[in-house]
Motif scaffolding. Sequence first.
Motif, PDB file in Angstrom:
ATOM      1  N   ALA A   1       0.052   4.410 -13.691  1.00 27.06           N
ATOM      2  CA  ALA A   1      -0.416   3.165 -13.201  1.00 27.06           C
ATOM      3  C   ALA A   1      -0.489   3.209 -11.738  1.00 27.06           C
ATOM      4  O   ALA A   1      -0.319   4.108 -10.846  1.00 27.06           O
ATOM      5  N   TYR A   2      -0.659   1.623 -11.408  1.00 24.26           N
ATOM      6  CA  TYR A   2      -0.749   1.446  -9.899  1.00 24.26           C
ATOM      7  C   TYR A   2      -0.111   0.186  -9.495  1.00 24.26           C
ATOM      8  O   TYR A   2       0.400  -0.539 -10.281  1.00 24.26           O
ATOM      9  N   LEU A   3       0.021   0.081  -8.163  1.00 26.71           N
ATOM     10  CA  LEU A   3       0.826  -0.730  -7.617  1.00 26.71           C
ATOM     11  C   LEU A   3      -0.057  -1.435  -6.394  1.00 26.71           C
ATOM     12  O   LEU A   3      -0.358  -0.488  -5.478  1.00 26.71           O
ATOM     13  N   TYR A   4      -0.302  -2.697  -6.499  1.00 25.70           N
ATOM     14  CA  TYR A   4      -0.809  -3.085  -5.146  1.00 25.70           C
ATOM     15  C   TYR A   4       0.108  -4.052  -4.298  1.00 25.70           C
ATOM     16  O   TYR A   4       1.012  -4.712  -4.851  1.00 25.70           O
ATOM     17  N   VAL A   5       0.158  -3.879  -3.105  1.00 25.90           N
ATOM     18  CA  VAL A   5       1.025  -4.666  -2.179  1.00 25.90           C
ATOM     19  C   VAL A   5       0.202  -5.041  -1.210  1.00 25.90           C
ATOM     20  O   VAL A   5      -0.511  -4.329  -0.109  1.00 25.90           O
ATOM     21  N   ARG A   6      -0.014  -6.403  -1.007  1.00 29.51           N
ATOM     22  CA  ARG A   6      -0.928  -6.995   0.077  1.00 29.51           C
ATOM     23  C   ARG A   6      -0.592  -6.491   1.332  1.00 29.51           C
ATOM     24  O   ARG A   6       0.754  -6.533   1.629  1.00 29.51           O
TER      25      ARG A   6
END
Lengths: 407, 407
Positions: A244-249
């Motif tokens: 999976a992936y994780l986006y952190v602004r």
Amino acid sequence: MSELAAKAKELDASDRLAGLRARFVLDDAVYLDGNSLGALPTAVPGRMEDVVRRQWGSLRIRSWDESGWWTAPERIGDLIAPLVGAAPGQIVVGDSTSVNVFKALVAAVRMAGDGGGNGGDRGDDGSGRDEILVDATTFPTDGYIAASAARMTGCTLRPVAPADVPGALTGRTAAVLLNHVDYRTGRLHDLPGLTAAVHAAGAVAVWDLCHSAGALPVGLDEHGVDLAVGCTYKYLNGGPGSPAYLYVRRELQDRFDSPLPGWNSHAEPFGMRAEYQAAEGAVRGRVGTPDILSMLALEAALEVWDDVPVDAVRAKSLALTDFFLECVAAYVPAGTVESLTPEAHAERGSQVALRCPGAGDVMKRLIDSGVVGDFRPPDVLRFGFTPLYVGFADVERAARVLARTLS
Amino acid sequence: MSELAAKAKELDASDRLAGLRARFVLDDAVYLDGNSLGALPTAVPGRMEDVVRRQWGSLRIRSWDESGWWTAPERIGDLIAPLVGAAPGQIVVGDSTSVNVFKALVAAVRMAGDGGGNGGDRGDDGSGRDEILVDATTFPTDGYIAASAARMTGCTLRPVAPADVPGALTGRTAAVLLNHVDYRTGRLHDLPGLTAAVHAAGAVAVWDLCHSAGALPVGLDEHGVDLAVGCTYKYLNGGPGSPAYLYVRRELQDRFDSPLPGWNSHAEPFGMRAEYQAAEGAVRGRVGTPDILSMLALEAALEVWDDVPVDAVRAKSLALTDFFLECVAAYVPAGTVESLTPEAHAERGSQVALRCPGAGDVMKRLIDSGVVGDFRPPDVLRFGFTPLYVGFADVERAARVLARTLS
């Protein structure tokens, strides 16, 4: 040829994305389960062979540098970024969606309580923000993990229907976990509007993109989303259980305080230091050693997106689901099935969910007849439309076989 | 032929495990880095081809049942079980070592506080147990994750040298996280004795088996270990970043309260229920969708253990490291290198760590000369001896090349 079959032929003939089907390994079945497991892209088998035989078998440990294994999580994150409207440097790939929900939600609560009092994780940290809101109809794992994140940060968890979120936000709300598209009904939620409402209340917005990324534009940067997670084995075709992936602004990366600060997220991972110091940037979302085989299969799979505009994918997706609903209305006797998927384009993802009695058995018979969707309890037939490889003739056939199966 | 080269030849000739080398893809290099990334087992490439092309490419979603994808985590756990002295039904495979350390340590603290007060996670739950001890020389990720587990359960974290653990245990100790073999020095710690001491203090013992499993007997069941984790890409040869595993002792499984209760650990995962109910057994340690490609590569890799007794592996491992130390003493001028690895067999894992000035450069030159070990800052040359595919002639050659490199 029936009128709808002729229409399907026309639609296929004018479909500018039709050629993309050749980028996948497919057979005569109508595969409408790409929202559960995407089909195999043709680039993957050869890549896997190279990864296994040459990179692992021959180069062995040297591949961590020479084959780019070490930087794969952020490199592949940057391949996903344009598909979800993110500039580079904000996404890392790794771990399961569940694990990433945990990272994102705990970090969100910590961000919400940032300025506050005692430095602990509890909601009583002085920020006064001690509640997490979660989509009441969420895919179950998000709710289970949210409950754990709440328990471990001293928050309470409140399930709320997405539409009711604006009214439920208070000065106590720390974070809100929402799904962009509902896994069961296919309803597309209002990401820009809900994110704005969450922000207006001073809380942190976390979005789960599992059922939207790769099927429609997401616009993470544009809409100011704080944190997001998603899987890669549905519309991104990464393979069974691909990471999976994780986006952190970007603006929040310095405040991203991970509950899983594994050595891969260290500023100097090979320094082997006893003291933890978080890396700068998206890399801070990494945890342990990345699972290279699954990860590099995903990298090869993402090649199918070369020169594919997400807007064109969305247009075709809506055309496919429109046409499916049209064919179902024409072929299936009225009252036999009920669509749970919204009519309005603005509220529709890339799947159609039909409720009918005995749905489990109906789906078994559909699959035996070469139309592959899936069943979600208690009574839902779920059909996912992957614009990259599903055509309009597939859609007409699926509706026709469904009508025959139900009669 | 030198005396030691002749001795190597003899030792190889009488090595009953020598034939196992054929189960791996190897070349002319002396590969002494299997304690970082195990070599490729010959069974893996064909299996991966089948998994990718047939299971994913052709069967697609049906493989979750028909190809046994869904049950892979516990099935492969049962393949690892005999290698670490565990009866079936106590190990699940999945996630990284770091993530499993988090699960194990939080669950351990919760177990230690079981009977206690307020039902929360804090050490102040009435049990009075609010301290976690961690190996002060641990591989860094264990320490980082232990700090997070402590922070999130209201405990304090105290680093202690493993030998000092018995004296450091108090009525406040909730859990102790130890390494079976130290990643840097190769020191083997006293798992039976330390586990007994932890238990005598009423605390929960968590062992990290990354550097022991597959190289020596562990005896998890026999020695009453509570929880254990380990990676599978070192002596278990599962491939780069292959999934880790979690052991939960059968008697404790009902009390295993996971901080990552993903849908895969639900009693009825496809019931899609909003309420979490933990599954019975080791499956409770699962989290999200398993990464099937990496996991099934590991399953194929574990076939190299067919009919291989762990005791014989241990005997050969000690003979290899003994012989390496003998060759180094004979070939390398006294005072040039210093061994950090204990002389006593009872305190030695399956690696030799030599300290020397400029170790980083020395290792580069060794690798260029076909002897592959690795460098651990600031000054350690690390040589891992995988008994399944390293022979005595390899050992003699490695020491000889080392001496030449250092001169």
